[in-house]
Design an enzyme around this catalytic site. Structure first.
Site, PDB file in Angstrom:
ATOM      1  N   THR A 112       0.712 -21.586  32.546  1.00 40.72           N
ATOM      2  CA  THR A 112      -0.627 -21.736  32.567  1.00 40.72           C
ATOM      3  C   THR A 112      -0.829 -23.085  33.102  1.00 40.72           C
ATOM      4  OG1 THR A 112      -1.396 -20.476  30.748  1.00 40.72           O
ATOM      5  CG2 THR A 112      -2.950 -21.920  31.095  1.00 40.72           C
ATOM      6  N   SER A 141       5.223 -17.479  31.683  1.00 38.96           N
ATOM      7  CA  SER A 141       6.375 -17.621  30.713  1.00 38.96           C
ATOM      8  C   SER A 141       6.601 -16.454  30.017  1.00 38.96           C
ATOM      9  CB  SER A 141       6.059 -18.679  29.633  1.00 38.96           C
ATOM     10  OG  SER A 141       5.261 -18.360  28.873  1.00 38.96           O
ATOM     11  N   SER A 142       5.818 -15.487  30.079  1.00 42.11           N
ATOM     12  CA  SER A 142       5.912 -14.118  29.386  1.00 42.11           C
ATOM     13  C   SER A 142       7.022 -13.314  30.493  1.00 42.11           C
ATOM     14  CB  SER A 142       5.013 -13.299  29.518  1.00 42.11           C
ATOM     15  OG  SER A 142       4.217 -12.931  30.730  1.00 42.11           O
ATOM     16  N   THR A 156       3.316 -21.389  27.753  1.00 45.31           N
ATOM     17  CA  THR A 156       3.295 -21.575  26.203  1.00 45.31           C
ATOM     18  C   THR A 156       3.885 -20.376  25.617  1.00 45.31           C
ATOM     19  OG1 THR A 156       1.092 -20.754  25.916  1.00 45.31           O
ATOM     20  CG2 THR A 156       1.213 -23.127  26.192  1.00 45.31           C
ATOM     21  N   ASP A 157       4.164 -19.056  26.469  1.00 47.06           N
ATOM     22  CA  ASP A 157       4.317 -18.015  25.571  1.00 47.06           C
ATOM     23  C   ASP A 157       5.800 -18.101  25.114  1.00 47.06           C
ATOM     24  OD1 ASP A 157       1.779 -16.783  26.043  1.00 47.06           O
ATOM     25  OD2 ASP A 157       2.426 -15.246  27.473  1.00 47.06           O
TER      26      ASP A 157
END
Length: 371
Positions: free
Chosen positions: A20, A61-62, A94-95
């Site tokens: 993000t 990051s997913s 952040t995921d």
């Protein structure tokens, strides 16, 4: 890109991976596409810091894979081969940040810090939190030593181990539900309140030396699956994971580590086939405990599973992956030796310093003076 503020007394390398903090509007939603230089340009630099940027990759990051994470691990080790580097900051989505941070920490033997940070609001937004988080992360990376891999977010400093994403959208995205924060940062000051508990670090695995995300000829990495128990849960998915070639399985149990007799029997069968099985819980905080039979933790441990303490699913999976990748562990020594290493990683520290007395803290200068 290289930026300096006031003489460059401390040299920090920023490794950009996307997320993000690097995401811009794409017409229907946000996706990572800003370079590390672009991200760095949004943040002021702490006084006396020189920053260099490595654009490693740029993904939401997913979409993070083990190959991405191992490439990052290799890059961290290569960067620290330069004795002039004082610290590293990794900008990350952040995921899956908690998983990447823990992988880096399990293999981190250098006294210099690696600090992961990111953002909850996208790049270039007027109320974006990325610039502030990056500034704080740079300050921490230039200040502390002997703390391992850290997560810096919303003015808080967290140890990699046990820290998970606890808020989907709020700025204070990360915490360790089973432990206190490690410290705080703000007003040009870093206060470290306790020493993190870490197992003895692992060497860089062979897979990290050749990891290349997306490479068609890349050697396959060990499959490690996560299976969640619930009301009406049965062994079907666990057995399917074994049939699919899983060499490690994380069972997300209920309560303090409980499932059913049928699942315990499936765990025993998996272990007999050489699969490493770790049991965590879907409860946010607290340790696992051997309390119940009838498919509970007592039976799961008797079946050969290991309990993960306070580690939750994502980080427990990383512990399994690191065990399987460790040279001379599971591959060469069989399940028994792999299980011994996994137990050490799950149990955590070989030593720990007590927290400071109430009212005490160590400033960044005090921590740096230990180096």
């Amino acid at each position: 890109m290289k930026r300096t503020n006031d003489g460059g007394a401390r040299r920090v390398v920023v490794i950009s991976t996307g997320g993000t903090i690097a995401s811009r509007w794409q017409g229907t939603g946000y996706a990572a596409d800003a370079s590390g230089d672009d991200v760095l340009a949004t943040a002021p630099l702490p006084e006396g810091v020189t920053v260099e940027v490595i654009d490693l990759f740029n993904v939401n990051s997913s979409r993070m894979t083990s190959a991405h994470q191992l490439a990052l691990l290799r890059t961290v080790h290569e960067t620290f081969a330069d004795p002039g580097v004082d610290g590293i900051v990794v900008t990350h989505g952040t995921d899956t940040l908690e998983e990447t941070a823990f992988l880096l920490d399990l293999h981190h033997a250098d006294p210099r810090p690696v600090v992961l940070t990111g953002a909850q609001r996208p790049f270039g937004t007027g109320d974006g939190d990325g610039p502030g988080n990056l500034y704080d992360a740079l300050q921490v990376a230039a200040s502390v030593r002997d703390l391992g891999v850290l997560v810096v977010f919303d003015g808080r400093v967290h140890a990699a181990r046990g820290t998970v994403k606890t808020q989907t959208l709020a700025a204070d995205a990360f915490s360790d539900p089973s432990a206190e924060r490690l410290g705080r940062v703000g007003f040009s000051r870093v206060d470290i309140e306790r020493q993190p508990e870490r197992p003895a670090p692992l060497p860089l695995p062979a897979a990290a030396r050749t990891a290349a995300p997306g490479a068609a000829d890349a050697a396959p990495l060990p499959r490690v699956d996560i299976i969640t128990h619930h009301s009406d849960g049965d062994p079907f998915l666990l057995n399917a994971a074994v049939s699919a070639g899983a060499r490690g399985i994380v069972l997300v149990a209920t309560g303090a580590g409980n499932a059913t007799p049928e699942i315990a029997a499936a765990v025993a069968d998996a272990v007999a086939r050489g699969v490493l099985v770790a049991v965590t819980t879907r409860v946010p905080a607290g340790p696992l405990a051997e309390m119940y039979t009838g498919g509970g933790a007592v039976d799961l441990v008797a079946a050969g599973a290991l309990l993960t303490g306070t580690l939750r699913a994502g980080q427990a999976r990383i512990a399994l992956l690191s065990t399987l990748l460790a040279e001379g562990a599971a591959a060469a020594g069989g399940p028994a030796r792999g299980g011994a290493l996994l137990r050490r990683l799950l149990e955590g520290p070989v030593r720990a310093e007590p927290a400071l007395a109430t009212g005490g803290s160590r400033s960044a200068s005090a921590v740096a003076a230990r180096a």
